[in-house]
Design an enzyme around this catalytic site. Sequence first.
Site, PDB file in Angstrom:
ATOM      1  N   ASN A 170       0.867  -1.175   0.000  1.00 54.57           N
ATOM      2  CA  ASN A 170       0.000   0.000   0.000  1.00 54.57           C
ATOM      3  C   ASN A 170       0.904   1.226   0.000  1.00 54.57           C
ATOM      4  O   ASN A 170       1.433   1.610   1.034  1.00 54.57           O
ATOM      5  CB  ASN A 170      -0.893  -0.017   1.258  1.00 54.57           C
ATOM      6  CG  ASN A 170      -1.780   1.213   1.326  1.00 54.57           C
ATOM      7  OD1 ASN A 170      -1.905   1.959   0.353  1.00 54.57           O
ATOM      8  ND2 ASN A 170      -2.383   1.432   2.484  1.00 54.57           N
ATOM      9  N   LYS A 191       0.051   4.167  -0.463  1.00 53.43           N
ATOM     10  CA  LYS A 191      -0.688   5.349   0.028  1.00 53.43           C
ATOM     11  C   LYS A 191      -0.453   6.540  -0.912  1.00 53.43           C
ATOM     12  O   LYS A 191      -0.278   6.333  -2.112  1.00 53.43           O
ATOM     13  CB  LYS A 191      -0.293   5.685   1.471  1.00 53.43           C
ATOM     14  CG  LYS A 191      -0.301   4.465   2.379  1.00 53.43           C
ATOM     15  CD  LYS A 191      -0.230   4.817   3.832  1.00 53.43           C
ATOM     16  CE  LYS A 191      -0.028   3.553   4.642  1.00 53.43           C
ATOM     17  NZ  LYS A 191      -0.238   3.724   6.061  1.00 53.43           N
ATOM     18  N   HIS A 229      -9.622   0.901   4.283  1.00 51.92           N
ATOM     19  CA  HIS A 229      -8.392   1.131   5.061  1.00 51.92           C
ATOM     20  C   HIS A 229      -8.721   2.076   6.215  1.00 51.92           C
ATOM     21  O   HIS A 229      -9.557   2.980   6.078  1.00 51.92           O
ATOM     22  CB  HIS A 229      -7.317   1.735   4.150  1.00 51.92           C
ATOM     23  CG  HIS A 229      -5.971   1.761   4.798  1.00 51.92           C
ATOM     24  ND1 HIS A 229      -5.618   2.709   5.725  1.00 51.92           N
ATOM     25  CD2 HIS A 229      -4.909   0.934   4.676  1.00 51.92           C
ATOM     26  CE1 HIS A 229      -4.378   2.469   6.137  1.00 51.92           C
ATOM     27  NE2 HIS A 229      -3.924   1.391   5.525  1.00 51.92           N
ATOM     28  N   GLU A 268      -7.285   4.546   7.360  1.00 52.29           N
ATOM     29  CA  GLU A 268      -7.114   5.974   7.044  1.00 52.29           C
ATOM     30  C   GLU A 268      -8.347   6.501   6.317  1.00 52.29           C
ATOM     31  O   GLU A 268      -8.765   7.650   6.520  1.00 52.29           O
ATOM     32  CB  GLU A 268      -5.836   6.184   6.210  1.00 52.29           C
ATOM     33  CG  GLU A 268      -4.598   5.980   7.072  1.00 52.29           C
ATOM     34  CD  GLU A 268      -3.380   5.466   6.336  1.00 52.29           C
ATOM     35  OE1 GLU A 268      -3.335   5.534   5.096  1.00 52.29           O
ATOM     36  OE2 GLU A 268      -2.456   4.963   7.013  1.00 52.29           O
ATOM     37  N   GLU A 321      -5.689  -5.078  10.243  1.00 53.42           N
ATOM     38  CA  GLU A 321      -4.675  -4.065  10.512  1.00 53.42           C
ATOM     39  C   GLU A 321      -5.013  -3.328  11.802  1.00 53.42           C
ATOM     40  O   GLU A 321      -5.831  -2.387  11.788  1.00 53.42           O
ATOM     41  CB  GLU A 321      -4.636  -3.051   9.366  1.00 53.42           C
ATOM     42  CG  GLU A 321      -4.358  -3.669   8.013  1.00 53.42           C
ATOM     43  CD  GLU A 321      -3.768  -2.637   7.062  1.00 53.42           C
ATOM     44  OE1 GLU A 321      -2.641  -2.844   6.611  1.00 53.42           O
ATOM     45  OE2 GLU A 321      -4.426  -1.620   6.804  1.00 53.42           O
ATOM     46  N   GLY A 343       1.953   2.290  10.656  1.00 52.01           N
ATOM     47  CA  GLY A 343       2.857   3.427  10.519  1.00 52.01           C
ATOM     48  C   GLY A 343       3.496   3.851  11.825  1.00 52.01           C
ATOM     49  O   GLY A 343       4.108   4.913  11.906  1.00 52.01           O
ATOM     50  N   SER A 353       3.092  -2.162  10.341  1.00 52.16           N
ATOM     51  CA  SER A 353       4.549  -2.126  10.529  1.00 52.16           C
ATOM     52  C   SER A 353       5.248  -3.442  10.176  1.00 52.16           C
ATOM     53  O   SER A 353       6.237  -3.799  10.812  1.00 52.16           O
ATOM     54  CB  SER A 353       4.886  -1.674  11.952  1.00 52.16           C
ATOM     55  OG  SER A 353       4.374  -0.373  12.186  1.00 52.16           O
TER      56      SER A 353
HETATM   57  C1  PEP Z   1      -0.979   0.108   5.834  1.00 49.93           C
HETATM   58  O1  PEP Z   1      -1.035   1.248   5.446  1.00 49.93           O
HETATM   59  O2  PEP Z   1      -1.836  -0.690   5.446  1.00 49.93           O
HETATM   60  C2  PEP Z   1       0.101  -0.293   6.725  1.00 49.93           C
HETATM   61  C3  PEP Z   1       0.036  -1.458   7.307  1.00 49.93           C
HETATM   62  O3  PEP Z   1       1.114   0.610   6.913  1.00 49.93           O
HETATM   63  P1  PEP Z   1       2.546   0.317   7.638  1.00 49.93           P
HETATM   64  O4  PEP Z   1       3.051  -0.972   7.050  1.00 49.93           O
HETATM   65  O5  PEP Z   1       3.392   1.493   7.269  1.00 49.93           O
HETATM   66  O6  PEP Z   1       2.270   0.197   9.092  1.00 49.93           O
END
Ligand code: PEP
Length: 254
Positions: free
Chosen positions: A10, A12, A98, A100, A170, A176, A216
């Site tokens: 992803n 983003k 997601h 976000e 997630e 993040g 992460s």
């Molecule tokens: C994500 O945006 O789906 C995600 C898991 O981000 P990160 O790996 O940076 O935590």
Amino acid sequence: MARKQIAAANWKMNLTYQQAQSLLDELFAHKIELSQDQYIALGVPFPYLSLAVDKVKNLDHVGIAAQNCYTQKSGAYTGETSAEMIASLGVQYVILGHSERREYFLESNQMLTEKINIALANGLTPIFCCGEALSIREANAHNEYVGQQLQESLFHLSADELKKIVIAYEPIWAIGTGKTATAEQAQEMHAHLRKVLADQYGLEVASQIPILYGGSVKGSNAKEIFGQPDVDGGLVGGASLKADEFLQVIAGLK
Ligand code: PEP
């Protein structure tokens, strides 16, 4: 047949067109060894979907994902992108719900049913994201909360439709932040979600649904997390922006 394993990126809202080109070139400079059940899905920004589709068109088991689509088929929705438009580019997947998007664009479980429906109607594979905030985990309500996200956004689907869905768990507190769920925490939630699916659709269907972990994930922890019995790969943000790091994540698929 064994369940699909997927390393999903992803990106983003990151990278210029030129940086996206370089990252794709770096990723595919060498042949990536994938077994029969292993797949890669790259979630790139809308303006780069065509570029990315073109770069992977001759690669088996590698597909491109959009990061969102609109609920409606077409019409006067300035600035939105339809599932049909996305599919017409040769894109295979769409990331939906997601955290976000839930937080900044107020996407609800109800709205996501519409996005799931229109994605499926256009032949896209939804990567349906779910996950709890830290306060919910601290209140020990995470299993119930995430189970309800599945129930409210997916349980209107028939078993055949559900089999076309990929789920990404997630935990918001791990996205993040550099703070990863432990492999045990991931396995515990994934097993719970598989049971939620099994209670509704039966074990045979539930055992076919890939459930990815996101939060992460990076090269150094992918193998341990993906090694859990109910973790079928990952949805990866930050670590998918560097070719060598994401290649290590891919190598962590079991
Ligand atoms: C994500 O945006 O789906 C995600 C898991 O981000 P990160 O790996 O940076 O935590």
